[in-house]
Design a protein around this motif. Sequence first.
Motif: not given
Length: 343
Positions: A279-307
């Motif tokens: 996603l970083l290699m794509i270097q677009s604003e949409e890709a940066y947002q997808k990266r953020q969303q992916l990590w946020n979903e993991i955090k919402k789903q399982d905080k222990r796994l996220y940490k």
Amino acid sequence: MQKTKLLTVTVPCYNSQDYMRRCVESLLPAGEEVEIIIVDDGSTDDTGMIADEYAEVFPDIVRAVHKENGGHGSGVNAGMSLAKGTYFKVVDSDDWLDKTALEQLMSKLREFEGKTKTPDLLVCNYVYDHLEKEKAHAMNYRNIFPEEELCTWNEMGHFRPSQYLIMHALIYKTEVLRRSDVQLPEHTFYVDNIFAYQPLPNVSSIYYMNIDLYHYYLGREDQSVNEKVLMKRIDQQIKVTKIVSRLVDLREVRRKYPKLAAYMCRNISIMMAISSIHLLMIQSEEAYQKRQQLWNEIKKQDKRLYKKLKYGTISGFTYLPGRIGGKVTLSGYRVAKKVVQFQ
């Protein structure tokens, strides 16, 4: 009288006419104790005709299955549903098995027949094989599992950064796959990650053979592991990463197999790292947002796994804050890529 099928090998094919013969020919020496299921996944070339030819010439070994196009996972699913072999393996149509190693594997499967204790999973080495460049690199598990003896997850060693259990190394007992309820999503790339992950908690015993069995062909520009292709299919990689992160309750696994739980967490970490880096290699604003969303979903789903993923594994280094953090991540990735030159 037909021999007992010790091994089912499923070969998912889509427009594979140019290379599938090499794959099938490498499997035939195993004889009638192997069942080869060639799945023609809605091909538009001569793949189906070639599959039928093999089924006609080797009716006691080869079975040709024709179906509407559903993707690689759909082909694997078809093979699993029809499998009669005690053990089950997937060989992609552009890959092949080593003849000598296959003979050793079949000899071992014969030894297992009739024994009370047999492994739920066999692990063998695989080889990254770049035929055009005449380069090959074997991946082994000598530091992970004892050779030629039954063991459990609690007896395994530590994985090196470049080591993980991929589909090419694994031969599951067929009943373990069915007990694990493995059903791969259709029209989706990278589903081999699910196949190599979901059944592991249902594996009670492992048997490692230090043989270079599987040859994984590298070189086609349209391969899923190609960097440019992966960037184009990044949504597929993200989808599978999310699926894998939800498949298994790692807390339950940890109670019985703490080492396995640690490995499975590491596996998710690798997938998160792959998603984040590309996603970083794509270097677009949409890709940066997808990266953020992916990590946020993991955090919402399982905080222990996220940490654990963010602060205790390699994936955390691919989620450094800000654009500067992204540049640091990409620099580290390029250095690592030069060190591990198997592509």
